[in-house]
Write a protein that holds these residues in place. Sequence first.
Motif, PDB file in Angstrom:
ATOM      1  N   MET A 134      23.095  18.855   9.678  1.00  0.00           N
ATOM      2  CA  MET A 134      24.406  18.416   9.236  1.00  0.00           C
ATOM      3  C   MET A 134      24.886  19.274   8.059  1.00  0.00           C
ATOM      4  O   MET A 134      26.065  19.590   7.964  1.00  0.00           O
ATOM      5  N   ARG A 135      23.944  19.614   7.178  1.00  0.00           N
ATOM      6  CA  ARG A 135      24.299  20.424   6.006  1.00  0.00           C
ATOM      7  C   ARG A 135      24.865  21.774   6.436  1.00  0.00           C
ATOM      8  O   ARG A 135      25.859  22.241   5.909  1.00  0.00           O
ATOM      9  N   ASN A 136      24.209  22.408   7.429  1.00  0.00           N
ATOM     10  CA  ASN A 136      24.689  23.699   7.921  1.00  0.00           C
ATOM     11  C   ASN A 136      26.064  23.575   8.566  1.00  0.00           C
ATOM     12  O   ASN A 136      26.919  24.453   8.390  1.00  0.00           O
ATOM     13  N   LEU A 137      26.290  22.496   9.306  1.00  0.00           N
ATOM     14  CA  LEU A 137      27.587  22.271   9.942  1.00  0.00           C
ATOM     15  C   LEU A 137      28.687  22.165   8.891  1.00  0.00           C
ATOM     16  O   LEU A 137      29.743  22.795   9.015  1.00  0.00           O
ATOM     17  N   LEU A 138      28.443  21.383   7.842  1.00  0.00           N
ATOM     18  CA  LEU A 138      29.445  21.227   6.787  1.00  0.00           C
ATOM     19  C   LEU A 138      29.679  22.538   6.038  1.00  0.00           C
ATOM     20  O   LEU A 138      30.834  22.910   5.771  1.00  0.00           O
ATOM     21  N   ASN A 139      28.598  23.229   5.700  1.00  0.00           N
ATOM     22  CA  ASN A 139      28.764  24.509   5.004  1.00  0.00           C
ATOM     23  C   ASN A 139      29.537  25.504   5.865  1.00  0.00           C
ATOM     24  O   ASN A 139      30.377  26.249   5.355  1.00  0.00           O
ATOM     25  N   ASN A 140      29.262  25.521   7.169  1.00  0.00           N
ATOM     26  CA  ASN A 140      30.000  26.411   8.068  1.00  0.00           C
ATOM     27  C   ASN A 140      31.463  25.993   8.183  1.00  0.00           C
ATOM     28  O   ASN A 140      32.347  26.851   8.297  1.00  0.00           O
ATOM     29  N   LEU A 141      31.731  24.704   8.144  1.00  0.00           N
ATOM     30  CA  LEU A 141      33.109  24.217   8.156  1.00  0.00           C
ATOM     31  C   LEU A 141      33.858  24.703   6.919  1.00  0.00           C
ATOM     32  O   LEU A 141      34.989  25.180   7.011  1.00  0.00           O
ATOM     33  N   TYR A 142      33.214  24.606   5.753  1.00  0.00           N
ATOM     34  CA  TYR A 142      33.848  25.065   4.518  1.00  0.00           C
ATOM     35  C   TYR A 142      34.070  26.581   4.566  1.00  0.00           C
ATOM     36  O   TYR A 142      35.116  27.075   4.143  1.00  0.00           O
ATOM     37  N   ARG A 143      33.078  27.311   5.088  1.00  0.00           N
ATOM     38  CA  ARG A 143      33.216  28.772   5.206  1.00  0.00           C
ATOM     39  C   ARG A 143      34.345  29.139   6.167  1.00  0.00           C
ATOM     40  O   ARG A 143      35.078  30.115   5.943  1.00  0.00           O
ATOM     41  N   LEU A 144      34.475  28.377   7.248  1.00  0.00           N
ATOM     42  CA  LEU A 144      35.562  28.620   8.196  1.00  0.00           C
ATOM     43  C   LEU A 144      36.910  28.445   7.510  1.00  0.00           C
ATOM     44  O   LEU A 144      37.827  29.242   7.719  1.00  0.00           O
ATOM     45  N   GLY A 145      37.036  27.419   6.691  1.00  0.00           N
ATOM     46  CA  GLY A 145      38.273  27.226   5.930  1.00  0.00           C
ATOM     47  C   GLY A 145      38.546  28.401   5.011  1.00  0.00           C
ATOM     48  O   GLY A 145      39.683  28.882   4.910  1.00  0.00           O
ATOM     49  N   GLY A 146      37.509  28.895   4.342  1.00  0.00           N
ATOM     50  CA  GLY A 146      37.670  30.059   3.482  1.00  0.00           C
ATOM     51  C   GLY A 146      38.069  31.295   4.276  1.00  0.00           C
ATOM     52  O   GLY A 146      38.915  32.088   3.839  1.00  0.00           O
ATOM     53  N   LEU A 147      37.470  31.464   5.448  1.00  0.00           N
ATOM     54  CA  LEU A 147      37.803  32.597   6.312  1.00  0.00           C
ATOM     55  C   LEU A 147      39.253  32.509   6.785  1.00  0.00           C
ATOM     56  O   LEU A 147      39.991  33.500   6.752  1.00  0.00           O
ATOM     57  N   LEU A 148      39.679  31.331   7.224  1.00  0.00           N
ATOM     58  CA  LEU A 148      41.068  31.153   7.657  1.00  0.00           C
ATOM     59  C   LEU A 148      42.037  31.426   6.508  1.00  0.00           C
ATOM     60  O   LEU A 148      43.095  32.028   6.706  1.00  0.00           O
ATOM     61  N   SER A 149      41.667  30.990   5.327  1.00  0.00           N
ATOM     62  CA  SER A 149      42.490  31.258   4.151  1.00  0.00           C
ATOM     63  C   SER A 149      42.613  32.757   3.920  1.00  0.00           C
ATOM     64  O   SER A 149      43.717  33.283   3.697  1.00  0.00           O
ATOM     65  N   ALA A 150      41.501  33.454   3.983  1.00  0.00           N
ATOM     66  CA  ALA A 150      41.506  34.904   3.781  1.00  0.00           C
ATOM     67  C   ALA A 150      42.322  35.604   4.871  1.00  0.00           C
ATOM     68  O   ALA A 150      43.048  36.570   4.585  1.00  0.00           O
ATOM     69  N   LEU A 151      42.223  35.137   6.114  1.00  0.00           N
ATOM     70  CA  LEU A 151      42.993  35.737   7.201  1.00  0.00           C
ATOM     71  C   LEU A 151      44.493  35.540   6.996  1.00  0.00           C
ATOM     72  O   LEU A 151      45.294  36.444   7.279  1.00  0.00           O
ATOM     73  N   HIS A 152      44.880  34.374   6.493  1.00  0.00           N
ATOM     74  CA  HIS A 152      46.295  34.136   6.196  1.00  0.00           C
ATOM     75  C   HIS A 152      46.785  35.093   5.107  1.00  0.00           C
ATOM     76  O   HIS A 152      47.886  35.657   5.214  1.00  0.00           O
ATOM     77  N   LEU A 153      45.989  35.258   4.069  1.00  0.00           N
ATOM     78  CA  LEU A 153      46.378  36.178   2.994  1.00  0.00           C
ATOM     79  C   LEU A 153      46.443  37.619   3.494  1.00  0.00           C
ATOM     80  O   LEU A 153      47.344  38.385   3.121  1.00  0.00           O
ATOM     81  N   THR A 154      45.513  37.988   4.368  1.00  0.00           N
ATOM     82  CA  THR A 154      45.521  39.330   4.953  1.00  0.00           C
ATOM     83  C   THR A 154      46.768  39.541   5.803  1.00  0.00           C
ATOM     84  O   THR A 154      47.390  40.615   5.760  1.00  0.00           O
ATOM     85  N   ALA A 155      47.151  38.522   6.562  1.00  0.00           N
ATOM     86  CA  ALA A 155      48.366  38.624   7.383  1.00  0.00           C
ATOM     87  C   ALA A 155      49.602  38.813   6.503  1.00  0.00           C
ATOM     88  O   ALA A 155      50.488  39.616   6.841  1.00  0.00           O
ATOM     89  N   ILE A 156      49.672  38.097   5.387  1.00  0.00           N
ATOM     90  CA  ILE A 156      50.789  38.274   4.462  1.00  0.00           C
ATOM     91  C   ILE A 156      50.830  39.717   3.969  1.00  0.00           C
ATOM     92  O   ILE A 156      51.886  40.358   3.962  1.00  0.00           O
ATOM     93  N   MET A 157      49.672  40.216   3.558  1.00  0.00           N
ATOM     94  CA  MET A 157      49.597  41.583   3.049  1.00  0.00           C
ATOM     95  C   MET A 157      50.040  42.586   4.115  1.00  0.00           C
ATOM     96  O   MET A 157      50.835  43.492   3.838  1.00  0.00           O
ATOM     97  N   LEU A 158      49.562  42.424   5.338  1.00  0.00           N
ATOM     98  CA  LEU A 158      49.922  43.357   6.406  1.00  0.00           C
ATOM     99  C   LEU A 158      51.413  43.319   6.711  1.00  0.00           C
ATOM    100  O   LEU A 158      52.040  44.374   6.907  1.00  0.00           O
ATOM    101  N   LEU A 159      51.998  42.130   6.741  1.00  0.00           N
ATOM    102  CA  LEU A 159      53.429  42.028   7.004  1.00  0.00           C
ATOM    103  C   LEU A 159      54.245  42.702   5.908  1.00  0.00           C
ATOM    104  O   LEU A 159      55.223  43.412   6.192  1.00  0.00           O
TER     105      LEU A 159
END
Length: 179
Positions: free
Chosen positions: A1-26
């Motif tokens: 369960m701990r790994n699942l939650l940590n991966n969920l938090y990391r996924l949120g961080g990754l999605l956040s970074a991808l959104h910021l990258t998309a802004i930069m590229l645009l």
Amino acid sequence: MRNLLNNLYRLGGLLSALHLTAIMLLIVLQVLGRVLDKLLLWVGFNPLGLHLPGLAEISAFLLLGATFFGLAYTFWQGGHIRVTLIIQRLPLGLQRWLDSLMLLIAMAITGFALGFSVLLALDSYAYGDLSIGMVPVPLWIPQVGMSLGLLWLFIALTDALFSLLSGRITQLNTDAAQE
């Protein structure tokens, strides 16, 4: 369960970074298009008129996603601002009690915001609400991202509360990231 939650938090961080990258590229594409048009004018050619319509609105929606998707990851990594000047001088038991109280308050506020953001997204979907601007975007799309980010934050707050109460961590934002 701990790994699942940590991966969920990391996924949120990754999605956040991808959104910021998309802004930069645009923005880079917009600037390069303007530079190219100016260069073409300078050498005597007609400009191509390279322009990304609705860039401001799209960037705003991407910023909304970056902000809300990154909340749980930032919380779990101890990146949110906490005033610990007084609390760090208290006995550990009292610190844990105050941290638990603050987590309950944060969960209540986040749960309230989550409930209303879900209702807002459902209403926007039901009524077919579109953004005003050059590019009409269905408003439920960014609102779903906001709702997911708030859900992940609620999960992270609940995780921190149970971790604190079970003794798995002793203090917020110091032990949580090391789990």
